[in-house]
Motif scaffolding. Structure first.
Motif, mmCIF file in Angstrom:
data_model
loop_
_atom_site.group_PDB
_atom_site.id
_atom_site.type_symbol
_atom_site.label_atom_id
_atom_site.label_comp_id
_atom_site.label_asym_id
_atom_site.label_seq_id
_atom_site.Cartn_x
_atom_site.Cartn_y
_atom_site.Cartn_z
ATOM 1 N N GLY A 125 0.795 -1.226 0.000
ATOM 2 C CA GLY A 125 0.000 0.000 0.000
ATOM 3 C C GLY A 125 0.822 1.268 0.000
ATOM 4 N N THR A 126 2.126 1.145 0.251
ATOM 5 C CA THR A 126 3.002 2.317 0.245
ATOM 6 C C THR A 126 3.675 2.552 -1.108
ATOM 7 N N ASP A 127 3.318 1.733 -2.122
ATOM 8 C CA ASP A 127 3.951 1.822 -3.445
ATOM 9 C C ASP A 127 5.476 1.736 -3.337
ATOM 10 N N PRO A 128 6.001 0.648 -2.793
ATOM 11 C CA PRO A 128 7.453 0.547 -2.577
ATOM 12 C C PRO A 128 8.233 0.582 -3.883
ATOM 13 N N ARG A 129 9.391 1.227 -3.837
ATOM 14 C CA ARG A 129 10.272 1.291 -5.014
ATOM 15 C C ARG A 129 11.301 0.176 -5.001
ATOM 16 N N LEU A 130 11.712 -0.250 -3.814
ATOM 17 C CA LEU A 130 12.777 -1.249 -3.707
ATOM 18 C C LEU A 130 12.516 -2.165 -2.523
ATOM 19 N N VAL A 131 12.383 -3.455 -2.805
ATOM 20 C CA VAL A 131 12.229 -4.447 -1.743
ATOM 21 C C VAL A 131 13.118 -5.640 -2.070
ATOM 22 N N VAL A 132 13.346 -6.468 -1.069
ATOM 23 C CA VAL A 132 14.087 -7.710 -1.276
ATOM 24 C C VAL A 132 13.241 -8.857 -0.744
ATOM 25 N N VAL A 133 13.221 -9.949 -1.500
ATOM 26 C CA VAL A 133 12.428 -11.126 -1.147
ATOM 27 C C VAL A 133 13.375 -12.274 -0.819
ATOM 28 N N ARG A 164 2.690 -16.407 -3.441
ATOM 29 C CA ARG A 164 1.850 -15.255 -3.106
ATOM 30 C C ARG A 164 2.674 -13.977 -3.057
ATOM 31 N N LEU A 165 3.889 -14.054 -2.529
ATOM 32 C CA LEU A 165 4.751 -12.874 -2.513
ATOM 33 C C LEU A 165 4.985 -12.357 -3.924
ATOM 34 N N LEU A 166 5.345 -13.267 -4.835
ATOM 35 C CA LEU A 166 5.671 -12.849 -6.200
ATOM 36 C C LEU A 166 4.449 -12.322 -6.936
ATOM 37 N N SER A 167 3.326 -13.018 -6.816
ATOM 38 C CA SER A 167 2.121 -12.580 -7.531
ATOM 39 C C SER A 167 1.616 -11.243 -6.985
ATOM 40 N N SER A 168 1.711 -11.055 -5.681
ATOM 41 C CA SER A 168 1.247 -9.796 -5.080
ATOM 42 C C SER A 168 2.120 -8.630 -5.515
ATOM 43 N N LEU A 169 3.425 -8.854 -5.590
ATOM 44 C CA LEU A 169 4.321 -7.799 -6.052
ATOM 45 C C LEU A 169 4.049 -7.444 -7.511
ATOM 46 N N ARG A 170 3.860 -8.457 -8.331
ATOM 47 C CA ARG A 170 3.592 -8.207 -9.745
ATOM 48 C C ARG A 170 2.275 -7.436 -9.914
ATOM 49 N N GLU A 171 1.262 -7.833 -9.177
ATOM 50 C CA GLU A 171 -0.032 -7.131 -9.260
ATOM 51 C C GLU A 171 0.092 -5.679 -8.812
ATOM 52 N N ALA A 172 1.060 -5.421 -7.917
ATOM 53 C CA ALA A 172 1.266 -4.056 -7.428
ATOM 54 C C ALA A 172 2.167 -3.247 -8.356
ATOM 55 N N GLY A 173 2.583 -3.841 -9.470
ATOM 56 C CA GLY A 173 3.402 -3.127 -10.427
ATOM 57 C C GLY A 173 4.883 -3.108 -10.102
ATOM 58 N N VAL A 174 5.317 -4.068 -9.283
ATOM 59 C CA VAL A 174 6.732 -4.159 -8.915
ATOM 60 C C VAL A 174 7.404 -5.215 -9.791
ATOM 61 N N ARG A 175 8.451 -4.827 -10.483
ATOM 62 C CA ARG A 175 9.178 -5.744 -11.367
ATOM 63 C C ARG A 175 10.010 -6.713 -10.536
ATOM 64 N N LEU A 176 10.037 -7.991 -10.945
ATOM 65 C CA LEU A 176 10.733 -9.029 -10.194
ATOM 66 C C LEU A 176 12.070 -9.350 -10.840
ATOM 67 N N LEU A 177 13.148 -9.131 -10.094
ATOM 68 C CA LEU A 177 14.492 -9.415 -10.575
ATOM 69 C C LEU A 177 15.076 -10.575 -9.771
ATOM 70 N N ALA A 178 15.295 -11.689 -10.425
ATOM 71 C CA ALA A 178 15.909 -12.840 -9.773
ATOM 72 C C ALA A 178 17.412 -12.650 -9.732
ATOM 73 N N ALA A 179 18.002 -12.738 -8.559
ATOM 74 C CA ALA A 179 19.457 -12.654 -8.434
ATOM 75 C C ALA A 179 20.007 -14.076 -8.490
ATOM 76 N N ASP A 180 20.678 -14.402 -9.584
ATOM 77 C CA ASP A 180 21.123 -15.781 -9.785
ATOM 78 C C ASP A 180 22.348 -15.797 -10.696
ATOM 79 N N GLY A 181 23.287 -16.674 -10.390
ATOM 80 C CA GLY A 181 24.514 -16.753 -11.169
ATOM 81 C C GLY A 181 24.314 -17.175 -12.606
ATOM 82 N N SER A 182 23.134 -17.727 -12.919
ATOM 83 C CA SER A 182 22.845 -18.158 -14.290
ATOM 84 C C SER A 182 22.261 -17.040 -15.145
ATOM 85 N N GLY A 183 22.099 -15.857 -14.568
ATOM 86 C CA GLY A 183 21.412 -14.774 -15.261
ATOM 87 C C GLY A 183 22.075 -14.345 -16.557
#
Length: 268
Positions: free
Chosen positions: A110-118, A178-197
Motif C-alpha cells: 500500500g506504500t507503493d514501494p520502489r525497492l524491496v528484497v524477497v 503469493r509474494l511474487l504474484s502480489s508484487l507483480r499485481e502491485a506493479g513491482v518488477r521481479l528481478l531474480a538474483a542468480d549466477g545463471s542470469g
C-alpha cells in the motif's frame, strides 16, 4: 537486583530462544546494546521488558533513561542471570524482550514501494539478518521473508541485523508464490538474483520499482521461482571466487538499485 538463575522469570525469558515458545508467547529477544538501543529509540511500543547488568546500566545510562521514560520495565540483573537468559554465551550486558515487529504484506504494498528484497528459502540466520541490515543501509522499503525461510525472530537473526529489524518493514510467513504474484499485481518488477542470469548487474535497468528475489544459500533459486521473475540478473565475478555469499550478493544488488534510484531522482 534479580540474582536467582533458576527463577520462573529467568526460565520464561530463556525459553524465548525456542521458536515454538516465541510463536506461542508472541515475544522475542533482542540482545546487546545496539539492538536494545535501536528498539528503544525506534520501536519503544514493542519493548516489554529490558534487563541490564550493573556495569552495562552505568555505561548505557541514556538508553535506560529513555526506556524508563517510554514506560518500559527496566530490571537490573546479575551477570549470571543475564547469561542464563540469553542465547549467546557472552552477552553484552543488555537484553530486551520484545513483541513482534513484522507487518502485513498489504501494508507494504500500500506504500507503493520502489525497492524491496524477497528471501525465498534463506535458512542461515546470519545471512537473513545481514540481508535485513543491508536492505536498511541501502534505503530499501521492506524485506519480505517467505514461510520457507528462517524465523526472523531467531536470536541469531536479530543479532545479525544489529538493530535494523526495528528500522524498516519486514513481512514474514507468506508463501513464495503469493509474494511474487502480489508484487507483480502491485506493479513491482521481479528481478531474480542468480549466477545463471543472462543480464549482468551493471547492465540491468534498475530505475523503476523492483524487487530483488534471493534464493537458498546452497542451491540458489528454485527453477519455478526463477522462471516466475521478469529478469534473471547475475553479479559479475571478476576474480577466481566460485561464488558470492548470499548476503554479500544481496547487498551489492541493493546498493546498485539505490544508486540507480538516486540517479533517477537527480535527473528527474
Amino acid at each position: 537486583m534479580l540474582t536467582n538463575t533458576r527463577s520462573d522469570r529467568v526460565r520464561s525469558v530463556k525459553a524465548l530462544t525456542r521458536r515454538a515458545v516465541r510463536h506461542r508467547e508472541g515475544l522475542f529477544l533482542a540482545e546487546g546494546p545496539q539492538a536494545v538501543c535501536e528498539a528503544v529509540r525506534f520501536r519503544p511500543d514493542v519493548v516489554r521488558d529490558l534487563y541490564a547488568v550493573p556495569e552495562a546500566a552505568a555505561r548505557h545510562a541514556a538508553i535506560l533513561e529513555e526506556a524508563d521514560g517510554q514506560g518500559i520495565h527496566v530490571h537490573e540483573v546479575s551477570p549470571e542471570v543475564l547469561a542464563a537468559m540469553c542465547d549467546t554465551s557472552a552477552p553484552q550486558g543488555l537484553l530486551a524482550v520484545c513483541r513482534p515487529v513484522d507487518v502485513p504484506l498489504a501494508d507494504v504494498l500500500g506504500t507503493d514501494p520502489r525497492l524491496v528484497v524477497v528471501l525465498t528459502n534463506v535458512r542461515d540466520p546470519g545471512n537473513a539478518g545481514t540481508v535485513i541490515r543491508g536492505a536498511d543501509a541501502a534505503g530499501a522499503d521492506a524485506v519480505l521473508v517467505s514461510d520457507a525461510s528462517v524465523d526472523v525472530y531467531n536470536p541469531k537473526v536479530v543479532r545479525s541485523t544489529v538493530g535494523s529489524l526495528f528500522h524498516l518493514p519486514v513481512v514474514t510467513g507468506v508463501p513464495v508464490p503469493r509474494l511474487l504474484s502480489s508484487l507483480r499485481e502491485a506493479g513491482v518488477r521481479l528481478l531474480a538474483a542468480d549466477g545463471s542470469g543472462a543480464t549482468v548487474l551493471d547492465d540491468a535497468d534498475l530505475s523503476g520499482r523492483h524487487a530483488w528475489v534471493m534464493g537458498n544459500e546452497a542451491w540458489g533459486l528454485e527453477p519455478e521461482v526463477r522462471d516466475a521473475c521478469d529478469e534473471v540478473v547475475r553479479v559479475p565475478i571478476h576474480g577466481h571466487a566460485e561464488s558470492l555469499n548470499l548476503a554479500m550478493a544481496a547487498t551489492i544488488c541493493l546498493y546498485a538499485s539505490a544508486s540507480a534510484h538516486r540517479g533517477t531522482r537527480r535527473n528527474g
